[in-house]
Design an enzyme around this catalytic site. Structure first.
Site, mmCIF file in Angstrom:
data_model
loop_
_atom_site.group_PDB
_atom_site.id
_atom_site.type_symbol
_atom_site.label_atom_id
_atom_site.label_comp_id
_atom_site.label_asym_id
_atom_site.label_seq_id
_atom_site.Cartn_x
_atom_site.Cartn_y
_atom_site.Cartn_z
ATOM 1 N N TYR A 1 -25.102 -9.624 26.060
ATOM 2 C CA TYR A 1 -24.051 -9.376 25.062
ATOM 3 C C TYR A 1 -24.507 -9.834 23.670
ATOM 4 C CZ TYR A 1 -19.250 -9.717 23.145
ATOM 5 O OH TYR A 1 -18.109 -9.584 22.399
ATOM 6 N N LYS B 1 -25.060 -7.572 20.339
ATOM 7 C CA LYS B 1 -24.294 -7.842 19.113
ATOM 8 C C LYS B 1 -25.224 -8.242 17.953
ATOM 9 C CE LYS B 1 -20.153 -7.071 20.812
ATOM 10 N NZ LYS B 1 -19.368 -5.901 20.382
HETATM 11 P P1 NDP Z 1 -10.881 -5.421 25.597
HETATM 12 O O1 NDP Z 1 -11.583 -5.653 26.881
HETATM 13 O O2 NDP Z 1 -9.491 -5.902 25.422
HETATM 14 O O3 NDP Z 1 -10.920 -3.852 25.229
HETATM 15 C C1 NDP Z 1 -12.135 -3.167 25.290
HETATM 16 C C2 NDP Z 1 -11.910 -1.762 24.808
HETATM 17 O O4 NDP Z 1 -13.158 -1.046 24.903
HETATM 18 C C3 NDP Z 1 -10.901 -1.006 25.650
HETATM 19 O O5 NDP Z 1 -10.160 -0.151 24.832
HETATM 20 C C4 NDP Z 1 -11.792 -0.211 26.589
HETATM 21 O O6 NDP Z 1 -11.100 0.967 26.967
HETATM 22 C C5 NDP Z 1 -12.960 0.111 25.689
HETATM 23 N N1 NDP Z 1 -14.175 0.410 26.440
HETATM 24 C C6 NDP Z 1 -14.901 -0.435 27.191
HETATM 25 N N2 NDP Z 1 -15.925 0.215 27.749
HETATM 26 C C7 NDP Z 1 -15.859 1.487 27.309
HETATM 27 C C8 NDP Z 1 -16.632 2.638 27.544
HETATM 28 N N3 NDP Z 1 -17.707 2.616 28.337
HETATM 29 N N4 NDP Z 1 -16.275 3.805 26.953
HETATM 30 C C9 NDP Z 1 -15.176 3.852 26.148
HETATM 31 N N5 NDP Z 1 -14.411 2.794 25.886
HETATM 32 C C10 NDP Z 1 -14.743 1.625 26.475
HETATM 33 O O7 NDP Z 1 -11.848 -6.062 24.489
HETATM 34 P P2 NDP Z 1 -11.532 -6.646 23.043
HETATM 35 O O8 NDP Z 1 -10.486 -5.862 22.393
HETATM 36 O O9 NDP Z 1 -11.417 -8.108 23.155
HETATM 37 O O10 NDP Z 1 -12.948 -6.366 22.335
HETATM 38 C C11 NDP Z 1 -13.151 -5.301 21.422
HETATM 39 C C12 NDP Z 1 -14.480 -5.533 20.741
HETATM 40 O O11 NDP Z 1 -14.473 -6.805 20.101
HETATM 41 C C13 NDP Z 1 -15.669 -5.536 21.682
HETATM 42 O O12 NDP Z 1 -16.773 -4.907 21.069
HETATM 43 C C14 NDP Z 1 -15.952 -7.008 21.873
HETATM 44 O O13 NDP Z 1 -17.287 -7.246 22.198
HETATM 45 C C15 NDP Z 1 -15.607 -7.551 20.509
HETATM 46 N N6 NDP Z 1 -15.311 -8.962 20.499
HETATM 47 C C16 NDP Z 1 -14.212 -9.475 21.152
HETATM 48 C C17 NDP Z 1 -13.967 -10.838 21.115
HETATM 49 C C18 NDP Z 1 -12.787 -11.455 21.774
HETATM 50 O O14 NDP Z 1 -12.689 -12.702 21.728
HETATM 51 N N7 NDP Z 1 -11.896 -10.707 22.390
HETATM 52 C C19 NDP Z 1 -14.884 -11.767 20.422
HETATM 53 C C20 NDP Z 1 -15.988 -11.120 19.796
HETATM 54 C C21 NDP Z 1 -16.176 -9.791 19.835
HETATM 55 P P3 NDP Z 1 -11.106 1.641 28.422
HETATM 56 O O15 NDP Z 1 -11.275 0.554 29.424
HETATM 57 O O16 NDP Z 1 -9.777 2.323 28.425
HETATM 58 O O17 NDP Z 1 -12.235 2.608 28.380
#
Ligand code: NDP
Length: 263
Positions: free
Chosen positions: A170, A174
């Site tokens: 990860y 990033k």
């Molecule tokens: P969530 O797990 O809550 O949501 C992830 C989102 O990404 C969902 O909408 C999911 O939709 C989508 N997703 C995942 N895999 C795929 C795929 N293969 N194709 C299409 N869509 C995909 O994560 P967060 O909202 O917490 O994270 C969002 C971003 O922020 C990420 O990049 C994460 O790395 C980053 N981030 C988050 C942090 C945190 O503390 N939460 C900290 C630092 C960074 P679905 O499953 O419907 O496809």
């Protein structure tokens, strides 16, 4: 002579089209709602069509601010499938004749200490969190350059800035986003296209829900702002970086982390 900076917010004459990946929940959902409120037509992307349709409905009901109705479209796609993702991005640019804002937010974790990390866990995280960003950016760049306007916002992580034990895959993905974004900023800056990274620290979403309480408490203790982040904290930063008035901000990594890293 350089033009005089204005303190007035810049309101675009056209409806800006924004594509947000990972919009079905968490940070991406908050970003989509915020951009819709700013008057953007938001294209909602993730694998699960149901939640995206619900969000589209919510955006349309809520209205888009400034007296106009909220506008949204849905495209269900797995961002790890490069050909399918590129086809979606290209079709949006073609249908609307523009793609102004690209928020590469979809991401996953497959955590584990490096000695136990499998090739599969490495590959799927790199493909989902980094390769998809390259694919979507390449597909969006042509339309942005043609219109001489673009805002590419990549959602990174403080793990990619300072590292994090158990997240080699990860953090590598990033960190890769940072070098990628600086390069895109240099390549496309002359065409009115900016590219930045918003790096969240710890945000309360599904991704972090399963972390044990002592881990959450430990993170909280290191923060200057004594609360965990919420998705709207990130959406606010994305709204600014993707706005018309942020045209002089590019190649940057902005950590929105409550002072966790201060890097
Ligand atoms: P969530 O797990 O809550 O949501 C992830 C989102 O990404 C969902 O909408 C999911 O939709 C989508 N997703 C995942 N895999 C795929 C795929 N293969 N194709 C299409 N869509 C995909 O994560 P967060 O909202 O917490 O994270 C969002 C971003 O922020 C990420 O990049 C994460 O790395 C980053 N981030 C988050 C942090 C945190 O503390 N939460 C900290 C630092 C960074 P679905 O499953 O419907 O496809």
């Amino acid at each position: 002579m350089s033009s005089t900076p204005t303190t007035e917010p810049v309101t675009p004459a056209v409806t800006r089209v924004a594509l947000v990946t990972g919009a079905s929940r968490g940070i991406g959902r908050a970003v989509a709602l915020r951009l819709a409120r700013e008057g953007r037509h938001v294209v909602l992307v993730s694998r699960s069509e149901g939640p995206l349709n619900d969000l589209k409905h919510q955006i349309e009901q809520a209205g888009g601010g400034r007296g106009v109705g909220g506008k949204a479209s849905v495209r269900a796609v797995d961002v790890a499938d490069g050909a399918a993702l590129a086809a979606v991005v290209e079709s949006v640019a073609e249908e609307f004749g523009r793609l102004d804002i690209l928020v590469n937010n979809a991401g996953i974790t497959k955590d584990g200490l490096v000695l136990r990390m499998t090739d599969e866990d490495w590959d799927v995280v790199l493909r989902t969190n980094l390769t998809s960003v390259f694919v979507a950016t390449r597909a969006a760049a042509r339309a942005m350059m043609k219109n001489r306007f673009g805002r590419i916002v990549n959602i990174g992580s403080t793990s990619g800035v300072v590292g994090n034990a158990g997240q080699a895959n990860y953090a590598a993905a990033k960190a890769g986003l940072i070098g990628f974004s600086k390069t895109i900023a240099r390549e496309l800056g002359g065409k009115g296209v900016t590219c930045n990274v918003i790096a969240p620290g710890f945000i309360d979403t599904d991704m972090t829900a399963s972390l044990p309480q002592p881990v959450k408490d430990g993170i909280l203790a290191m923060m200057a702002v004594k609360r965990l982040g919420v998705a709207d904290d990130i959406a606010a930063a994305v709204a600014y970086v993707s706005s018309d008035e942020a045209g002089y901000l590019t190649g940057q990594t902005i950590c929105v982390d409550g002072g966790l890293t201060m890097s």
